[in-house]
Scaffold this active site. Structure first.
Site, PDB file in Angstrom:
ATOM      1  N   ARG A  61      23.383  41.602  63.735  1.00 33.41           N
ATOM      2  CA  ARG A  61      23.930  42.752  64.465  1.00 33.41           C
ATOM      3  C   ARG A  61      24.390  42.429  65.871  1.00 33.41           C
ATOM      4  NH1 ARG A  61      21.335  45.230  60.892  1.00 33.41           N
ATOM      5  NH2 ARG A  61      19.820  43.619  61.297  1.00 33.41           N
ATOM      6  N   THR A  62      23.508  41.839  66.640  1.00 34.69           N
ATOM      7  CA  THR A  62      23.841  41.636  68.057  1.00 34.69           C
ATOM      8  C   THR A  62      25.024  40.696  68.177  1.00 34.69           C
ATOM      9  OG1 THR A  62      21.527  41.989  68.565  1.00 34.69           O
ATOM     10  CG2 THR A  62      22.875  41.038  70.300  1.00 34.69           C
ATOM     11  N   LYS A  90      22.252  14.786  70.563  1.00 36.05           N
ATOM     12  CA  LYS A  90      22.363  13.444  71.170  1.00 36.05           C
ATOM     13  C   LYS A  90      21.443  13.311  72.384  1.00 36.05           C
ATOM     14  CE  LYS A  90      27.343  13.263  70.223  1.00 36.05           C
ATOM     15  NZ  LYS A  90      28.635  13.249  70.919  1.00 36.05           N
ATOM     16  N   ARG A 111      21.694  34.128  73.211  1.00 34.47           N
ATOM     17  CA  ARG A 111      20.381  34.495  72.677  1.00 34.47           C
ATOM     18  C   ARG A 111      19.577  33.211  72.559  1.00 34.47           C
ATOM     19  NH1 ARG A 111      19.002  38.310  67.605  1.00 34.47           N
ATOM     20  NH2 ARG A 111      19.372  39.823  69.263  1.00 34.47           N
ATOM     21  N   HIS A 144      15.527  42.231  75.909  1.00 34.39           N
ATOM     22  CA  HIS A 144      16.775  42.385  75.161  1.00 34.39           C
ATOM     23  C   HIS A 144      17.537  43.521  75.865  1.00 34.39           C
ATOM     24  CE1 HIS A 144      19.662  42.361  72.037  1.00 34.39           C
ATOM     25  NE2 HIS A 144      18.882  42.377  70.968  1.00 34.39           N
TER      26      HIS A 144
HETATM   27  C1  NCD Z   1      16.003  42.719  67.346  1.00 29.39           C
HETATM   28  C2  NCD Z   1      15.870  41.424  68.093  1.00 29.39           C
HETATM   29  O1  NCD Z   1      16.489  40.432  67.750  1.00 29.39           O
HETATM   30  O2  NCD Z   1      15.122  41.436  69.064  1.00 29.39           O
HETATM   31  N1  NCD Z   1      17.181  42.861  66.657  1.00 29.39           N
HETATM   32  C3  NCD Z   1      18.317  43.247  67.339  1.00 29.39           C
HETATM   33  O3  NCD Z   1      18.804  42.558  68.203  1.00 29.39           O
HETATM   34  N2  NCD Z   1      18.837  44.433  67.028  1.00 29.39           N
HETATM   35  C4  NCD Z   1      14.799  43.210  66.681  1.00 29.39           C
HETATM   36  C5  NCD Z   1      14.042  42.309  65.762  1.00 29.39           C
HETATM   37  O4  NCD Z   1      14.442  41.186  65.468  1.00 29.39           O
HETATM   38  O5  NCD Z   1      13.007  42.769  65.301  1.00 29.39           O
END
Ligand code: NCD
Length: 333
Positions: A61-62, A90, A111, A144
């Site tokens: 999703r993100t 490397k 991320r 997040h």
């Molecule tokens: C979440 C995350 O990655 O922190 N998902 C998201 O980004 N919508 C929640 C999760 O993984 O539980």
């Protein structure tokens, strides 16, 4: 003085005024994007920019939400999702890898499993000749921030005709200790007067003391409980989360809990207020029964859609195009 880029690292950087403005902008972007001419306008705003999506933790999703948000603004995207395909294999440091991105791209969305890595990179880039903005799309078990923005946006839209978020009661359920979405949203809700938070989890997964101390400091009311059913009728929104057991091995633990006790079943709909809502950052496992999806109070699929618009608004703001979009809105809708 050297120009600093605008980064999005944690929710403590957002104040109430910013939240109101970004939600207003997201609403307008939503309106504008309803027509072909509007979409073409949006896609012309930043079509000279390029973004790197560096996602070295799993994401559906993100990643796609940011990808679509960039596309809506005309930004071209590239991605690195598997460090095995980059020069890290490397022996290059992750810091050098990301610094390389900053020389090709105008925006880095990342991320990463390390809690403070995005912040570290933002500081590192600020000291270079090419300080591009960094957006934290999830930092380990910590934060997040853009999920918290879309959650605030969802709450605001849901309570539009009920006086807004102020004064509402919101429950967080599940693995709150390791769930960065619950942590970030709890922090951000301190920006709203009179809210009360309920943290519903087994003791092993209760909300971290760092977050509780921040709530105390901000004088935001909260209650800690493991009684899920008792809490349902009391609240206006329930934020369900999954067990974050990908961390078990690193933490060297394995707790045997009855997840069923912290799951929203069809029968719970009868306990929920008529205008209450159920949220979830997704992905879900069994925390919400699929039969609940068709109830109008299930807000989690709307949340996904809201995420795209709020990220368009965030990126437009980072590149200072928010005023331009508002002008277009006034002239064309
Ligand atoms: C979440 C995350 O990655 O922190 N998902 C998201 O980004 N919508 C929640 C999760 O993984 O539980």
């Amino acid at each position: 003085m050297k120009k600093k880029a605008l980064h999005c690292i944690d929710v403590q950087q957002f104040n109430h005024n910013f939240l109101e403005e970004i939600c207003d902008l997201a609403d307008k972007i939503r309106e504008i994007s309803r027509t072909k001419a509007g979409m073409e306008y949006l896609a012309s705003i930043l079509n000279h920019k390029r973004a790197m999506l560096y996602f070295v933790q799993p994401s559906t999703r993100t990643f796609l939400s940011f990808y679509s948000a960039c596309q809506m603004l005309g930004i071209k995207c590239a991605e690195v999702r598997d460090p095995k395909t980059s020069s890290e294999i490397k022996g290059e440091s992750e810091e050098d890898t990301v610094r390389t991105f900053s020389l090709y791209f105008d925006l880095i969305i990342m991320r990463h499993p390390r809690a403070n890595f995005a912040e570290k990179i933002a500081n590192l880039l600020n000291d270079t000749d090419h300080p591009v903005p960094v957006i934290n799309a999830g930092s380990g078990k910590d934060q997040h921030p853009t999920q918290a923005l879309l959650d605030i946006y969802t709450l605001r839209r849901s309570f539009l005709h009920r006086g807004g978020i102020a004064g509402k009661q919101i429950a967080f359920v599940g693995d709150l200790r390791r769930g960065r979405t619950a942590r970030s949203l709890a922090l951000l809700l301190t920006q709203f007067q009179g809210v009360k938070l309920y943290f519903v989890a087994p003791s092993e997964y209760q909300m971290g003391q760092d977050i509780l101390s921040f709530l105390d400091h901000q004088k935001t009311a909260y209650e800690i409980t493991d009684d899920f059913e008792r809490m349902i009728p009391a609240v206006d929104a329930i934020y369900m989360t999954r067990l974050q057991d990908e961390w078990d091995r690193e933490e060297g633990i394995s707790v045997d809990i009855d997840i069923e006790r912290f799951s929203f079943q069809k029968r719970h709909l009868d306990l929920l207020k008529a205008d209450g809502i159920i949220m979830h950052p997704l992905p879900r496992r069994q925390e919400i029964a699929v039969e609940v999806d068709s109830d109008p109070r299930a807000a989690y699929w709307r949340q996904v859609r809201n995420g795209m618009y709020i990220r368009v608004a965030l990126i437009a703001g980072i590149f200072q195009r928010d005023k331009k979009i508002l002008d277009y809105y006034l002239a064309n809708t």
